[in-house]
Every structure is written in C-alpha cells, then in structure tokens.
Scaffold this active site. Structure first.
Site: not given
Length: 447
Positions: A191, A222, A301
């Site tokens: 993402h 992911d 992230s």
C-alpha cells in the site's frame, strides 16, 4: 722631634712616631718629606691623603722644625699603599639576584592567574561560588550503550532503514522500508507503492537518495519489493517470527508523519492477531499479525519491527485508531506487523519469479460455527485438494489450525496464508458432535 699631634690612621690605630733625620743624612725613597712653609714633596707615596696637605694644616705649629717621617718598608719588597675607598663614589650593584627574583615572581603570578582562571571557568567563581551538580561518577550500565541495549540495537539497524517516496496519478505516498540485500533490494508495503507508476525514490539514513524501481508486489499479503541503483548496502539481519513470545521487547523503525529515522520501543502484545484490512472497492488483505504497543503512525508502514537483538521479526503495516478518518488516525498502542517469515518468503518469490505464491487449504469458507467453540464452517472442499486429502469434508467446522483457535472466516484465511506452501499443519475439527484431528499439507495457489 714631633709636631705635638697624635695622628690616627683611618682604621683607628695611632700613627707611629719616627725620629728626626739630621742634616746630611740620606732621605729614604719610601719617606715623605715636608718643608716648613714650602710645598710638600711626596717621595714614597704620591697623592697620599694623610701627608700631601700636611704643611697646609691650620693647626700645625709654624715654628716646628722640618721633619722627615719614614715609613718602614715591609720585608721582601716594596710596600703598596693602603687602598682607600672613596665613600662618595657610586657603588655598582649586581643585577643577577634582582633578575632572578623578578623571574620567580612572574612565574608565581602566572600560576596564580591560571588557577584563578580555571576556577572561574569551571566553578563559576572563586570561593563562595555555587557548584552545580555532584562530582561525576562512573556512568551507569544503561548509559554505556552496550551492543545489546536499545540504543546499541538502534545504532546497528538504522543504517539499513530507508524512507520510500512515490508519486503517481493517485497522489504522493511516503512510507518506510529496509534493505534486504547488499545489491539493493528493499522490502516495503504494497500500500506504500500502490500509487506508483513503477518508480520511487529512496532516502537513506545518512540523507543520501537514490532512484528505485518496483520489482513486484503482492497486494493480498501487503508486501512489495523495490530495487535501488546502488550496491554495497548494509542489509538487515532476519530473525524468526515463530520464536517470538508475548512480552518480548521490540523496536519499530520508520518515518512516521515524514519524520525520518524515528525509533520507538514496545513489547509483543499478541501473536497471530488476525486482521482483515483494505479500502472499499480495493484489495482485501489478511494478516496473522504480530501485535505491538510500540508507537506506529502513518509513514511507519513498510518499516522493520526488530527484536531485542536487532533482528527483523516483522514488517509494520497496520494500526488501529479511534479516528474514523484515516488521515486523522494516530497511535493508540495498537499496531500490527506482518511476520517476517511470511514477508521474507514472499520477497524471495518476487525476486525469483516476479510474483508471490499464495498458500491455500483447498476449501471454501462459509460462516462461523455455533456453540462455545464456534470455529469456522467449510462450505465446500476441492476434490484432491489439501483439505480433501486430509479427510475434511464440506460442513466440517474447523476449530483450531496449528493450535490457534478460529472464530471468524478471516481467521482461517489469515492463518493459512501465514504458512509457506508445503507446510504440514494440524487441524482440529468437529463433525457433528465428534471432535477429530487431522494433518493437512498446504499448497500453493496457481495464479
């Protein structure tokens, strides 16, 4: 015949009286002759202050006959006149002692000035000044930054952590990543790079930047892999996410809110926390995640979660927040990381083949079961698939997979995808009122 006066020498001794010399006798060369009323003749000691002005003495008897006073010559040679020092003459003083005293004084003054200067600089004054703080002692063990301390771990891992920036038609994204190999492969989240058109920019710990290309990504797990145009990089050390225990200390690295090189600390709060995430209309992602209370925010992230030895055991990916708007979401002590065993396997697949394999059990999940141990009901089982080979049938309720209890359909999907294809897992299930156990060899889905 004498003149009637008793002369004394400068030293205080009475002058000796000499007998008169008659006419016709020779005059010794060492004598001084005086003549009445005439000039003095200095025969033996010219310029003597005692005899040169004897005839001019106002107290001398003018009727005294002329007399010669003889000085006895010492034996062995001619007598030298007694030296006389003029008391009015200037005396010469030696400068050596004066110079030495001045030098010693200057040295002492310099030492005193240096001591005073040190006292003012270090203690803020001399005497009566306030000394701040106690005397320095040995630094405590925690301040010595041993290699296994949190500071030592951070120092070792930070050079391998990067900031990832991508731009595309979907906007601009800033996330984190970490170096997986010395030849430039970097692991991050899907993402983070999903808006990218295939290009990204990587900023290293030292502030240098390098362009990067997207090698491949797996939206369902992911995980994405990018490669920078640089060699000789310092890769991270990988740990074993299966060896973790709740309560183990961890550190989270990344660029939260674009604040690069940020490190936060926490513990492992839970293991195999099943998470279902994704934007509406987008890819649904399933995680059997490592839960931690280390502070993780937007921008973390893709960054590494490391154990107390500095080994990467997870990839920071998801946070839980009380804010409904993702832009306002922030840390509340609930963060989740993809286990590194799963992330490393997917990364290797992407590097080797350009795509990742997805692990499957060969069954379709229906709804949750009922009862105290609800479990997950299988709505269909593929013929000759892993579940069928293990003896499972449609309608069976799977209660546990590899010892982990199941409550929701997403639990089974997340736990299955955590394992590598070919892994053998134990399955506890209920068929009717009977509980049974079987072993299932998981397989890779051909995509």
């Amino acid at each position: 015949m004498t003149d009637g006066w008793n002369w004394r020498q400068p030293g205080g001794t009475p002058a000796p009286a000499y007998p008169p010399v008659r006419a016709g006798q020779p005059v010794p060369t060492t004598a001084t002759a005086t003549t009445r009323g005439g000039p003095s003749t200095d025969v033996g000691a010219p310029g003597s202050p005692w005899w040169s002005d004897a005839l001019a003495d106002p107290w001398r008897d003018p009727h005294a006959p002329t007399a010669l006073v003889l000085q006895a010559a010492p034996a062995g040679g001619t007598a030298e006149p007694e030296p006389v020092q003029d008391p009015d003459a200037p005396t010469s003083r030696r400068l050596g002692p004066v110079f030495l005293i001045s030098l010693v004084t200057a040295l002492l003054a310099g030492m005193l000035g240096g001591a005073l200067g040190y006292a003012f600089a270090v203690r803020g004054g001399v005497g009566g000044g306030t000394a701040l703080g106690a005397q320095p002692g040995e630094a405590p063990a925690a301040a010595q930054r041993r290699p296994d301390s949190l500071a030592g771990v951070a120092e070792r891992v930070l050079p391998s952590v990067v900031t990832v920036r991508v731009s595309g038609r979907g906007g601009t994204s800033v996330g984190s990543g970490f170096v997986a190999s010395a030849d430039g492969y970097v692991i991050t989240n899907d993402h983070v790079v999903e808006v990218s058109s295939g290009r990204a920019t990587v900023t290293f710990n030292d502030g240098s930047t390098a362009p990067a290309t997207v090698v491949g990504k797996d939206p369902e797990s992911d995980i994405a892999v990018i490669k920078v145009s640089r060699t000789g990089l310092r890769p991270v050390e990988f740990g074993d996410s299966e060896a973790l225990a709740v309560g183990d200390p961890v550190l989270a690295f990344g660029s939260p809110l674009s604040l690069a090189n940020t490190v936060t600390a926490g513990i492992v709060s839970a293991l195999d926390r099943t998470i279902r995430a994704g934007e509406p209309g987008g890819t649904t992602r399933y995680y059997a995640a490592i839960q931690t209370d280390a502070a993780v925010n937007q921008g973390n992230s893709g960054g590494p979660l490391v154990d107390g030895a500095g080994r990467v055991i997870g990839v920071n990916s998801v946070i839980k927040s009380l804010a409904a708007d993702a832009e306002e979401a922030g840390n509340i002590g609930l963060a989740f990381a993809i286990p590194i065993n799963q992330a490393k396997r997917i990364t290797q697949d992407i590097i080797d083949t350009g795509k990742a394999r997805r692990t499957v059990i060969g069954a379709t999940v229906g709804d949750a079961g009922s009862g105290a141990a609800s479990g997950v009901r299988l709505s269909a089982v593929e013929p000759s698939g892993p579940a069928a080979t293990g003896g499972l049938r449609a309608g069976d309720v799977i209660l546990r997979l590899a010892g982990r209890p199941l409550a929701e359909p997403s639990d089974l999907i997340a736990l299955v995808r955590k394992h590598a294809p070919g892994s053998v897992v134990t399955v506890e299930y209920r068929r009717g009122s009977d509980r049974q156990n079987t072993s299932v060899t998981l397989a890779a889905d051909v995509k």
